[in-house]
Design an enzyme around this catalytic site. Structure first.
Site, PDB file in Angstrom:
ATOM      1  N   ASP A  13       0.864  -1.308  -0.010  1.00 60.65           N
ATOM      2  CA  ASP A  13      -0.062   0.016  -0.142  1.00 60.65           C
ATOM      3  C   ASP A  13       0.938   1.310  -0.057  1.00 60.65           C
ATOM      4  O   ASP A  13       0.521   2.273  -0.567  1.00 60.65           O
ATOM      5  CB  ASP A  13      -1.086   0.216   1.320  1.00 60.65           C
ATOM      6  CG  ASP A  13      -1.937  -0.976   1.063  1.00 60.65           C
ATOM      7  OD1 ASP A  13      -2.502  -1.405   0.062  1.00 60.65           O
ATOM      8  OD2 ASP A  13      -2.349  -1.731   2.177  1.00 60.65           O
ATOM      9  N   GLY A  14       1.989   1.232   0.475  1.00 63.17           N
ATOM     10  CA  GLY A  14       3.002   2.328   0.824  1.00 63.17           C
ATOM     11  C   GLY A  14       3.436   2.775  -0.711  1.00 63.17           C
ATOM     12  O   GLY A  14       3.405   3.876  -0.945  1.00 63.17           O
ATOM     13  N   GLU A  66      -5.617   9.658   4.830  1.00 63.45           N
ATOM     14  CA  GLU A  66      -6.014  10.284   5.939  1.00 63.45           C
ATOM     15  C   GLU A  66      -4.996  11.574   6.053  1.00 63.45           C
ATOM     16  O   GLU A  66      -3.720  11.456   5.708  1.00 63.45           O
ATOM     17  CB  GLU A  66      -6.150   9.684   7.287  1.00 63.45           C
ATOM     18  CG  GLU A  66      -4.887   9.485   8.020  1.00 63.45           C
ATOM     19  CD  GLU A  66      -3.927   8.505   7.435  1.00 63.45           C
ATOM     20  OE1 GLU A  66      -2.803   8.709   6.975  1.00 63.45           O
ATOM     21  OE2 GLU A  66      -4.398   7.472   7.625  1.00 63.45           O
ATOM     22  N   ASP A  73      -4.302  14.262  22.184  1.00 68.61           N
ATOM     23  CA  ASP A  73      -3.080  14.081  21.336  1.00 68.61           C
ATOM     24  C   ASP A  73      -3.260  14.460  20.017  1.00 68.61           C
ATOM     25  O   ASP A  73      -2.349  15.100  19.234  1.00 68.61           O
ATOM     26  CB  ASP A  73      -2.665  12.567  21.157  1.00 68.61           C
ATOM     27  CG  ASP A  73      -1.939  11.962  22.435  1.00 68.61           C
ATOM     28  OD1 ASP A  73      -1.593  12.840  23.540  1.00 68.61           O
ATOM     29  OD2 ASP A  73      -1.613  10.955  22.400  1.00 68.61           O
TER      30      ASP A  73
HETATM   31  P1  NAP Z   1       3.924   2.571   7.217  1.00 68.48           P
HETATM   32  O1  NAP Z   1       4.496   1.939   8.278  1.00 68.48           O
HETATM   33  O2  NAP Z   1       4.639   2.362   5.807  1.00 68.48           O
HETATM   34  O3  NAP Z   1       2.517   1.810   6.963  1.00 68.48           O
HETATM   35  C1  NAP Z   1       1.588   1.174   7.838  1.00 68.48           C
HETATM   36  C2  NAP Z   1       0.976   0.001   7.461  1.00 68.48           C
HETATM   37  O4  NAP Z   1      -0.378   0.621   7.057  1.00 68.48           O
HETATM   38  C3  NAP Z   1       1.338  -0.753   6.225  1.00 68.48           C
HETATM   39  O5  NAP Z   1       1.403  -2.146   6.648  1.00 68.48           O
HETATM   40  C4  NAP Z   1       0.679  -0.561   5.263  1.00 68.48           C
HETATM   41  O6  NAP Z   1       0.563  -1.503   4.322  1.00 68.48           O
HETATM   42  C5  NAP Z   1      -0.697  -0.168   5.873  1.00 68.48           C
HETATM   43  N1  NAP Z   1      -1.623   0.438   4.955  1.00 68.48           N
HETATM   44  C6  NAP Z   1      -1.464   1.737   4.380  1.00 68.48           C
HETATM   45  N2  NAP Z   1      -2.637   2.118   3.842  1.00 68.48           N
HETATM   46  C7  NAP Z   1      -3.699   1.187   4.220  1.00 68.48           C
HETATM   47  C8  NAP Z   1      -4.966   1.245   4.015  1.00 68.48           C
HETATM   48  N3  NAP Z   1      -5.538   1.974   3.208  1.00 68.48           N
HETATM   49  N4  NAP Z   1      -5.828  -0.018   4.479  1.00 68.48           N
HETATM   50  C9  NAP Z   1      -5.228  -0.777   5.463  1.00 68.48           C
HETATM   51  N5  NAP Z   1      -3.490  -0.672   5.567  1.00 68.48           N
HETATM   52  C10 NAP Z   1      -3.021   0.171   5.110  1.00 68.48           C
HETATM   53  O7  NAP Z   1       3.260   4.045   7.567  1.00 68.48           O
HETATM   54  P2  NAP Z   1       3.424   5.520   6.786  1.00 68.48           P
HETATM   55  O8  NAP Z   1       4.515   5.208   5.520  1.00 68.48           O
HETATM   56  O9  NAP Z   1       4.016   6.498   7.979  1.00 68.48           O
HETATM   57  O10 NAP Z   1       2.094   5.800   6.655  1.00 68.48           O
HETATM   58  C11 NAP Z   1       1.419   5.319   5.354  1.00 68.48           C
HETATM   59  C12 NAP Z   1      -0.051   4.830   6.189  1.00 68.48           C
HETATM   60  O11 NAP Z   1       0.163   3.819   7.240  1.00 68.48           O
HETATM   61  C13 NAP Z   1      -0.708   5.946   6.749  1.00 68.48           C
HETATM   62  O12 NAP Z   1      -1.675   6.657   5.682  1.00 68.48           O
HETATM   63  C14 NAP Z   1      -1.535   5.675   7.873  1.00 68.48           C
HETATM   64  O13 NAP Z   1      -3.024   5.227   7.463  1.00 68.48           O
HETATM   65  C15 NAP Z   1      -1.025   4.254   8.173  1.00 68.48           C
HETATM   66  N6  NAP Z   1      -0.374   4.366   9.553  1.00 68.48           N
HETATM   67  C16 NAP Z   1      -1.161   3.727  10.522  1.00 68.48           C
HETATM   68  C17 NAP Z   1      -0.463   3.727  11.807  1.00 68.48           C
HETATM   69  C18 NAP Z   1      -1.362   2.772  12.860  1.00 68.48           C
HETATM   70  O14 NAP Z   1      -2.061   2.239  12.510  1.00 68.48           O
HETATM   71  N7  NAP Z   1      -1.335   3.324  14.301  1.00 68.48           N
HETATM   72  C19 NAP Z   1       0.375   4.438  12.296  1.00 68.48           C
HETATM   73  C20 NAP Z   1       1.093   5.099  11.340  1.00 68.48           C
HETATM   74  C21 NAP Z   1       0.492   4.998   9.919  1.00 68.48           C
HETATM   75  P3  NAP Z   1       1.742  -1.857   3.260  1.00 68.48           P
HETATM   76  O15 NAP Z   1       2.805  -2.956   4.398  1.00 68.48           O
HETATM   77  O16 NAP Z   1       1.384  -2.781   2.381  1.00 68.48           O
HETATM   78  O17 NAP Z   1       2.447  -0.738   2.850  1.00 68.48           O
END
Ligand code: NAP
Length: 267
Positions: free
Chosen positions: A45-46, A122, A149
């Site tokens: 997804d990234g 988001e 937060d």
């Molecule tokens: P990242 O660590 O690269 O990604 C976090 C995880 O979120 C990865 O496993 C990614 O899948 C998954 N992901 C991304 N979009 C998704 C979606 N629409 N539905 C389900 N899973 C999804 O994080 P980053 O690069 O900083 O940010 C990318 C996205 O990660 C952000 O937009 C945010 O939504 C999410 N994120 C989530 C959290 C949390 O849940 N606490 C915290 C930070 C960011 P892949 O492994 O396939 O790339």
């Protein structure tokens, strides 16, 4: 049809991207990384999120196809062993796409300057140390006085990402809606929030007026350090992301497979 391949640099991904390129070359597909009609991402997804931002100025004229090489793969429809099928579908079928809402974020400074961002998953407004204090408006009407937060505003396709970890509902991307979730709100006599996620209608907007002079805003996980912001306005964009419909999986199957596990029992 002009095509480009965007990929991450994992070993497995590089092999799949090479194979895909060869298959497309054999079919005399024109490669154009500047003005593509179709962007095929190979990775997770990234990778698709990065490709979306690279082409966000052309998003209305591009179809995205995601090839999954490991990871969760919410945006990635095709498995790497199905490359032949995917290429045939791309070249032989009439183009059809599924369109999903994007989030438009307007950051307005004290001096009245406006910077616009587009998010696929988001945008979150938060502080790393100390709490964020902010007034939250829906359609310009004060809704609540937040302290905690931060706050996260997500699209339906983003509802399975950060928003879900914050207790938000999973929203079918066929719905044109935005969801706001709280990140550790403080509730007392002075600061009172709903303490539940809210989902707003397509013609509504959310405005956050921060009382903190600096904070962090994220767009799909990308961090921006913000100072002297007057307000941030979140609404559904007039633009949308288009995915090639052929091979596009049922959303609830994907949710089930990703978060619960496969179950083949049908009624
Ligand atoms: P990242 O660590 O690269 O990604 C976090 C995880 O979120 C990865 O496993 C990614 O899948 C998954 N992901 C991304 N979009 C998704 C979606 N629409 N539905 C389900 N899973 C999804 O994080 P980053 O690069 O900083 O940010 C990318 C996205 O990660 C952000 O937009 C945010 O939504 C999410 N994120 C989530 C959290 C949390 O849940 N606490 C915290 C930070 C960011 P892949 O492994 O396939 O790339």
């Amino acid at each position: 049809m002009r095509v480009t391949i965007a990929h991450n640099n994992n070993k497995n991904t590089l092999e799949v991207a090479k194979k895909l390129k060869k298959l497309l070359q054999e079919k005399n597909v024109v490669f154009d990384a500047k003005y593509p009609d179709v962007v095929i991402t190979v990775g997770g997804d990234g990778t698709l999120i990065n490709a979306f931002h690279r082409y966000e100025n052309q998003v209305d004229s591009i179809r995205f196809i995601g090839v999954h090489t490991g990871h969760l793969g919410f945006y990635t429809d095709w498995r790497s062993y199905d490359l032949d099928k995917m290429v045939d579908a791309l070249l032989l079928r009439k183009p059809e796409s599924a369109k999903y809402p994007l989030l438009e974020v307007d950051l307005i400074t004290e001096s009245g300057d406006k910077k616009r961002y587009l998010a696929l998953n988001e945008s979150a407004v938060k502080r790393v140390s100390h709490t964020l204090e902010a007034n939250v408006y829906i359609d310009d009407q004060l809704f609540e006085n937040f302290r905690g937060d931060g706050l996260c505003i997500s699209t339906p396709t983003g509802s399975t990402a950060y928003s879900k970890s914050l207790g938000g509902a999973v929203i079918h991307p066929g719905l044109k809606a935005l969801q706001m979730t709280e990140i550790a709100s403080i509730n007392n006599r002075v600061f009172r929030t709903l303490s539940a996620p809210i989902v707003i209608a397509p013609d509504q907007w959310i405005t956050i007026v921060p009382n903190s002079d600096h904070f962090v805003m994220t767009i799909d996980g990308e961090r921006l350090d913000v100072r002297n912001a007057k307000k941030i306005v979140f609404k559904i964009s007039n633009h949308s992301i288009q995915f090639d419909r052929f091979g596009h999986h049922n959303f609830w199957n994907r949710v089930q497979n990703s978060f619960i596990g496969e179950n083949d029992d049908n009624i």
